[in-house]
Design a protein around this motif. Structure first.
Motif, PDB file in Angstrom:
ATOM      1  N   PHE A   7      17.016  60.896  67.289  1.00  0.00           N
ATOM      2  CA  PHE A   7      17.713  61.186  68.545  1.00  0.00           C
ATOM      3  C   PHE A   7      17.590  62.662  68.909  1.00  0.00           C
ATOM      4  O   PHE A   7      17.245  63.014  70.046  1.00  0.00           O
ATOM      5  CB  PHE A   7      19.187  60.798  68.413  1.00  0.00           C
ATOM      6  CG  PHE A   7      20.118  61.605  69.281  1.00  0.00           C
ATOM      7  CD1 PHE A   7      20.123  61.445  70.668  1.00  0.00           C
ATOM      8  CD2 PHE A   7      20.978  62.538  68.721  1.00  0.00           C
ATOM      9  CE1 PHE A   7      20.969  62.200  71.471  1.00  0.00           C
ATOM     10  CE2 PHE A   7      21.827  63.292  69.506  1.00  0.00           C
ATOM     11  CZ  PHE A   7      21.823  63.122  70.892  1.00  0.00           C
ATOM     12  N   ILE A   8      17.844  63.528  67.951  1.00  0.00           N
ATOM     13  CA  ILE A   8      17.822  64.970  68.212  1.00  0.00           C
ATOM     14  C   ILE A   8      16.440  65.428  68.661  1.00  0.00           C
ATOM     15  O   ILE A   8      16.298  66.115  69.689  1.00  0.00           O
ATOM     16  CB  ILE A   8      18.274  65.744  66.954  1.00  0.00           C
ATOM     17  CG1 ILE A   8      19.758  65.500  66.674  1.00  0.00           C
ATOM     18  CG2 ILE A   8      18.021  67.249  67.127  1.00  0.00           C
ATOM     19  CD1 ILE A   8      20.225  66.009  65.328  1.00  0.00           C
ATOM     20  N   LEU A  56      23.040  63.584  76.790  1.00  0.00           N
ATOM     21  CA  LEU A  56      22.250  63.350  75.583  1.00  0.00           C
ATOM     22  C   LEU A  56      21.324  64.529  75.298  1.00  0.00           C
ATOM     23  O   LEU A  56      21.136  64.915  74.136  1.00  0.00           O
ATOM     24  CB  LEU A  56      21.448  62.057  75.729  1.00  0.00           C
ATOM     25  CG  LEU A  56      22.275  60.770  75.696  1.00  0.00           C
ATOM     26  CD1 LEU A  56      21.424  59.574  76.115  1.00  0.00           C
ATOM     27  CD2 LEU A  56      22.865  60.540  74.312  1.00  0.00           C
ATOM     28  N   TYR A  57      20.749  65.094  76.358  1.00  0.00           N
ATOM     29  CA  TYR A  57      19.882  66.265  76.190  1.00  0.00           C
ATOM     30  C   TYR A  57      20.680  67.422  75.594  1.00  0.00           C
ATOM     31  O   TYR A  57      20.264  68.045  74.614  1.00  0.00           O
ATOM     32  CB  TYR A  57      19.289  66.659  77.536  1.00  0.00           C
ATOM     33  CG  TYR A  57      18.444  67.910  77.496  1.00  0.00           C
ATOM     34  CD1 TYR A  57      17.135  67.872  77.024  1.00  0.00           C
ATOM     35  CD2 TYR A  57      18.946  69.131  77.951  1.00  0.00           C
ATOM     36  CE1 TYR A  57      16.352  69.021  76.998  1.00  0.00           C
ATOM     37  CE2 TYR A  57      18.171  70.279  77.925  1.00  0.00           C
ATOM     38  CZ  TYR A  57      16.882  70.215  77.448  1.00  0.00           C
ATOM     39  OH  TYR A  57      16.111  71.357  77.415  1.00  0.00           O
ATOM     40  N   ILE A  70      26.256  77.211  79.060  1.00  0.00           N
ATOM     41  CA  ILE A  70      25.746  77.932  80.234  1.00  0.00           C
ATOM     42  C   ILE A  70      24.409  77.344  80.662  1.00  0.00           C
ATOM     43  O   ILE A  70      24.138  77.171  81.863  1.00  0.00           O
ATOM     44  CB  ILE A  70      25.616  79.438  79.917  1.00  0.00           C
ATOM     45  CG1 ILE A  70      27.012  80.072  79.826  1.00  0.00           C
ATOM     46  CG2 ILE A  70      24.771  80.151  80.972  1.00  0.00           C
ATOM     47  CD1 ILE A  70      27.010  81.514  79.359  1.00  0.00           C
ATOM     48  N   ILE A  71      23.565  77.021  79.689  1.00  0.00           N
ATOM     49  CA  ILE A  71      22.283  76.385  79.998  1.00  0.00           C
ATOM     50  C   ILE A  71      22.505  75.030  80.654  1.00  0.00           C
ATOM     51  O   ILE A  71      21.796  74.655  81.595  1.00  0.00           O
ATOM     52  CB  ILE A  71      21.438  76.241  78.717  1.00  0.00           C
ATOM     53  CG1 ILE A  71      21.025  77.618  78.203  1.00  0.00           C
ATOM     54  CG2 ILE A  71      20.194  75.377  78.978  1.00  0.00           C
ATOM     55  CD1 ILE A  71      20.346  77.603  76.857  1.00  0.00           C
ATOM     56  N   GLN A  72      23.513  74.297  80.180  1.00  0.00           N
ATOM     57  CA  GLN A  72      23.836  73.012  80.772  1.00  0.00           C
ATOM     58  C   GLN A  72      24.230  73.172  82.243  1.00  0.00           C
ATOM     59  O   GLN A  72      23.874  72.344  83.088  1.00  0.00           O
ATOM     60  CB  GLN A  72      24.968  72.338  79.997  1.00  0.00           C
ATOM     61  CG  GLN A  72      24.550  71.755  78.662  1.00  0.00           C
ATOM     62  CD  GLN A  72      23.675  70.531  78.811  1.00  0.00           C
ATOM     63  OE1 GLN A  72      22.454  70.628  78.993  1.00  0.00           O
ATOM     64  NE2 GLN A  72      24.276  69.360  78.753  1.00  0.00           N
ATOM     65  N   PHE A  73      24.987  74.223  82.531  1.00  0.00           N
ATOM     66  CA  PHE A  73      25.374  74.483  83.922  1.00  0.00           C
ATOM     67  C   PHE A  73      24.136  74.682  84.791  1.00  0.00           C
ATOM     68  O   PHE A  73      24.044  74.139  85.900  1.00  0.00           O
ATOM     69  CB  PHE A  73      26.273  75.722  83.991  1.00  0.00           C
ATOM     70  CG  PHE A  73      26.713  76.083  85.382  1.00  0.00           C
ATOM     71  CD1 PHE A  73      27.763  75.403  85.995  1.00  0.00           C
ATOM     72  CD2 PHE A  73      26.076  77.092  86.092  1.00  0.00           C
ATOM     73  CE1 PHE A  73      28.158  75.727  87.284  1.00  0.00           C
ATOM     74  CE2 PHE A  73      26.475  77.421  87.374  1.00  0.00           C
ATOM     75  CZ  PHE A  73      27.518  76.738  87.968  1.00  0.00           C
ATOM     76  N   LYS A  74      23.172  75.434  84.296  1.00  0.00           N
ATOM     77  CA  LYS A  74      21.942  75.648  85.062  1.00  0.00           C
ATOM     78  C   LYS A  74      21.113  74.372  85.170  1.00  0.00           C
ATOM     79  O   LYS A  74      20.455  74.131  86.189  1.00  0.00           O
ATOM     80  CB  LYS A  74      21.121  76.774  84.422  1.00  0.00           C
ATOM     81  CG  LYS A  74      21.763  78.145  84.541  1.00  0.00           C
ATOM     82  CD  LYS A  74      20.834  79.250  84.105  1.00  0.00           C
ATOM     83  CE  LYS A  74      20.608  79.237  82.620  1.00  0.00           C
ATOM     84  NZ  LYS A  74      19.785  80.398  82.174  1.00  0.00           N
ATOM     85  N   ASN A  75      21.154  73.551  84.127  1.00  0.00           N
ATOM     86  CA  ASN A  75      20.384  72.299  84.148  1.00  0.00           C
ATOM     87  C   ASN A  75      20.869  71.324  85.220  1.00  0.00           C
ATOM     88  O   ASN A  75      20.113  70.450  85.648  1.00  0.00           O
ATOM     89  CB  ASN A  75      20.446  71.618  82.779  1.00  0.00           C
ATOM     90  CG  ASN A  75      19.559  72.286  81.747  1.00  0.00           C
ATOM     91  OD1 ASN A  75      18.629  73.022  82.097  1.00  0.00           O
ATOM     92  ND2 ASN A  75      19.841  72.051  80.479  1.00  0.00           N
TER      93      ASN A  75
END
Length: 220
Positions: free
Chosen positions: A59-60, A99-100, A156-161
């Motif tokens: 999964f990872i 999941l990402y 923070i990366i998730q926010f940009k994604n």
């Protein structure tokens, strides 16, 4: 020379605000779900059972090693065909991004746990604690302190994604800006305003994370 006119964007202010609300709310959802998936992935990768460990590692690596844009498109178009379940763009986007992010959170949590000296767990066992109790009462409290900066950076990366969900017509800030740009014929002003909005949110968060890292480094 191009004549800038940001004033025209005022008439689209509610469109931008609605999009920003969707982006922020969406980020909260995928960060929370990502942490849940990450926790399961981390403990799975540390499991004594080979089947559980291999499942977690698969999964990872599957989500870490493929582009998020490809995952978004696959979840929305391919998964319903394979699973026979219809998904809305928001559901598909939330699942893919969670999941990402969870795959990266897994590695952060796993790294935090294994960074704690094994003697801590042995001390817990000497006190009569079960492995689960040692993990919960001794290892995790210390590991979380080390994880926080990395978890914040990944969030923070998730926010940009979230800007990528516009490809599935999720009405986030980027999607709404596309609507405004097409309607006003002012793409430069529109996308500049969007960039400023992202920076206005992320720069303070980045500063907070850096200060937190320094404080944690001093406390250790």
């Amino acid at each position: 020379m191009y004549q800038w006119d940001f004033g025209i964007l005022w008439s689209y202010r509610w469109l931008f605000l609605n999009g920003l609300g969707v982006t922020v709310g969406f980020t909260v959802v995928i960060v929370v779900l990502g942490l849940v998936f990450g926790l399961f992935g981390a403990f799975g990768s540390l499991s004594r059972f080979k089947a559980v460990r291999l499942t977690a590692l698969t999964f990872i690596e599957a989500f870490r090693c493929t582009p998020i844009l490809v995952q978004l498109i696959w979840f929305y178009y391919a998964l319903p065909i394979l699973a026979g379940v219809e998904m809305t763009p928001i559901t598909a986007s939330a699942l893919a991004l969670s999941l990402y992010g969870g795959s990266f959170y897994s590695e952060i949590i796993r790294g935090g746990i294994i960074s704690i000296d094994k003697g801590q767990s042995e001390a817990g066992a000497a006190l009569g604690m079960t492995p689960g109790q040692s993990m919960r009462r001794i290892v995790l409290p210390q590991a979380i302190k080390r994880m926080i900066p990395a978890l914040m950076n990944q969030s923070i990366i998730q926010f940009k994604n979230t800007s990528l969900v516009s490809v599935l017509a999720v009405p986030d800030l980027v999607y709404q800006s596309q609507v405004a740009a097409h309607d006003s014929y002012r793409p430069l002003e529109t996308y500049t305003a969007v960039a400023v909005a992202y920076a206005a949110i992320l720069i303070p968060l980045t500063i907070i994370v850096r200060r937190g890292e320094k404080r944690l480094a001093v406390s250790e």
